[in-house]
Enzyme design. Structure first.
Site, PDB file in Angstrom:
ATOM      1  CG  HIS A 113      -1.650  -1.362  -0.500  1.00  0.00           C
ATOM      2  ND1 HIS A 113      -0.284  -1.521  -0.594  1.00  0.00           N
ATOM      3  CD2 HIS A 113      -2.177  -2.579  -0.737  1.00  0.00           C
ATOM      4  CE1 HIS A 113      -0.006  -2.776  -0.900  1.00  0.00           C
ATOM      5  NE2 HIS A 113      -1.143  -3.442  -0.986  1.00  0.00           N
ATOM      6  CG  ASP A 143       2.095   0.744   0.298  1.00  0.00           C
ATOM      7  OD1 ASP A 143       1.069   1.054   0.947  1.00  0.00           O
ATOM      8  OD2 ASP A 143       2.158  -0.265  -0.421  1.00  0.00           O
ATOM      9  N   GLY A 214      -2.760 -10.165  -1.485  1.00  0.00           N
ATOM     10  CA  GLY A 214      -2.797 -10.841  -0.189  1.00  0.00           C
ATOM     11  C   GLY A 214      -1.424 -11.010   0.417  1.00  0.00           C
ATOM     12  CG  ASN A 215       2.132 -12.940  -1.186  1.00  0.00           C
ATOM     13  OD1 ASN A 215       1.786 -13.519  -2.205  1.00  0.00           O
ATOM     14  ND2 ASN A 215       2.661 -13.566  -0.149  1.00  0.00           N
ATOM     15  CB  SER A 216       0.123  -6.234   0.096  1.00  0.00           C
ATOM     16  OG  SER A 216       0.084  -6.183  -1.304  1.00  0.00           O
TER      17      SER A 216
END
EC number: 3.4.21.107
Length: 475
Positions: A113, A143, A214-216
């Protein structure tokens, strides 16, 4: 004499308390070395997206993104759409995420994503070098995405073994929440093997590590400095961190990475069944001592399960030597099985244990769905369940792919049927482990039902089958 003794005791007590606090402090982990040794391989990822339309006026496009479940979301959206000069013209938008380098020649792992619908992906290292990345492959089901940047002797991270993680173990995340590069947060493993809605093929690691937008795509470390997961999702009612974070286990990541790197796509094992949990009531109706396993609500035609003889109403309690406690345990096991492998499953059928051998096939790209059903004008049968049903027409049977069995629920009164959860519009497929042929047959089956004992009923709702437990109370 008493005063000096009292002072000595007070000093001794203070030293003892101080010693305890020092011991407690020493028992807490020190993350400094871990961060220093691994930060260089954690990257910031920014993408340029192409938006279809923008009604936001110039000068207001850099406002922070507002979560859709925020109480201010609808207000700001309506306000911005009403502003002039937006023009409805296409515009470029940006998104931020994290990732980490897995090979010295520049392969990078992040979330799907993060790079979805990106026109350009830029990877920035801790030393501020920037690379335009190539998207090697993506896997929406897990993901995950694999990128490639041009570089040599790049810093890399060491991968661990997520199967060895223990609940309560310390873990640490490095990423770029809200664009703040290389932010470090820590916590513990809250649970393992979590199944999330629409994410059937990933047994997520749940943590209380602070994860924010933003950590993704960033790494989750154990205390040995090994990557044990990829931070992917949070559960939140506000759009921000609320103590529930989820990471893709690194054992899943490794398999996806190798497949995307080698062939640009991911193949998964497929059994070909629709399943549900076994509740206490259903366990009683199937004469089980305790609820466990995955209850088969539908067997897809020409699937591995159908070829092996799996039937609707079977309860899968063991897959390839692994016990199935909950239905959510089964999809990740099947998905990680190599296509073409022969496995043994243990099922419970009509109270008896049985073993079946089957050959796993590849999971199809598209989910199989059923057409919407029509609704007849008038019910045909009424019964002590307080359910009115009627026969399906030939065209309805063709649309629903039910050539032999099934009746349409027209009305549900305030009786056992409603208490079991049966609704108008449901298709009744089986009652007490017997296929319902037509409305007349349904009435016969209802007349033979025992009282005071739960029995299973299989219904089809919105194209998907599910078991319910129904009980007729003694008069």
């Amino acid at each position: 004499m008493k005063a000096p003794i009292a002072r000595y005791l007070l000093v001794f007590l203070m030293l003892s308390l101080f010693g305890i606090s020092v011991a407690q402090a020493r028992s807490l982990p020190d993350f400094t070395d871990l961060v220093e040794e691994n930060s260089a391989a954690v990257v910031n990822i920014s993408t340029t997206l192409k938006g279809p339309e923008n009604k936001m006026p110039p000068g207001m496009r850099n406002l922070p993104q507002i979560p859709e479940d925020s109480p201010f979301y609808d207000f700001f959206r309506k306000f911005l759409e009403e502003q002039p000069d937006g023009g409805g013209q296409p515009y470029e938008d940006n998104s931020l995420g994290s990732g980490f380098i897995i090979s010295k020649d520049g392969y990078v792992i992040t979330n799907n994503h993060v790079v979805k619908d990106a026109r350009e992906v830029v990877v920035r290292l801790v030393d501020r070098r920037e690379f335009v990345a190539e998207v090697i492959g993506t896997d929406p089901r897990s993901d995950l995405a694999v990128l490639k940047i041009d570089g040599e002797n790049l810093p890399t991270l060491k991968l661990g073994d997520s199967s060895k993680l223990k609940v309560g173990e310390w873990v640490l995340a490095i990423g770029s929440p809200f664009g703040f590069d290389h932010s470090v947060t820590a916590g513990i493993v809250s649970a393992k093997g979590r199944s999330l809605p629409k994410e059937n093929y990933v047994p997520f690691i749940q943590t209380d590590v602070a994860i924010n937008p933003g950590n993704s795509g960033g790494p989750l470390f154990n205390l040995d400095g090994e990557v044990v997961g990829v931070n992917s999702q949070i559960y939140s009612r506000t759009g921000g961190f609320m103590g529930l974070s989820f990471a893709v286990p690194i054992n899943v990541v490794e398999s996806v990475y190798q497949q995307l790197r080698d062939k640009g796509r991911v193949s998964r094992g497929w059994l070909g069944v629709l399943i549900q949990d076994v509740t206490r009531e259903l366990a009683e109706s199937f004469d089980m001592k305790r609820p466990h396993g995955a209850l088969v609500a539908r067997v897809l035609p020409d699937s591995p399960a159908a070829k092996a003889g799996v039937e609707v109403g079977d309860i899968i309690v063991n897959y390839d030597g692994e016990d199935i406690a909950d239905s959510s345990d089964l999809p990740p096991m099947v998905g990680s099985t190599h296509v073409g492998s022969e496995v043994e499953v243990e099922i419970i059928r009509e109270g008896n244990e049985k073993r079946l051998n089957l050959t796993i096939e590849e999971l199809p790209d598209d989910d199989q769905t059923l057409a919407n059903r029509g609704k007849p004008d008038k019910p045909d049968a009424a019964n002590q369940l307080d359910i009115s049903v009627r026969d399906l027409t030939e065209s309805q049977r063709e649309e629903l792919e039910l050539p032999e069995n099934g009746v349409l629920v027209e009305e549900v009164g305030p009786g056992p049927g409603r208490a079991a959860g049966i609704r108008s519009g449901d298709i009744l497929l089986m009652l007490n482990n017997t296929k319902v042929k037509n409305a007349e047959h349904f009435a016969e089956l209802v007349g033979d039902l025992p009282t005071g004992k739960s029995v299973p009923v299989l219904v089809q709702r919105r194209g998907g089958p599910m078991f319910l437990a129904i009980k007729i109370d003694p008069e």
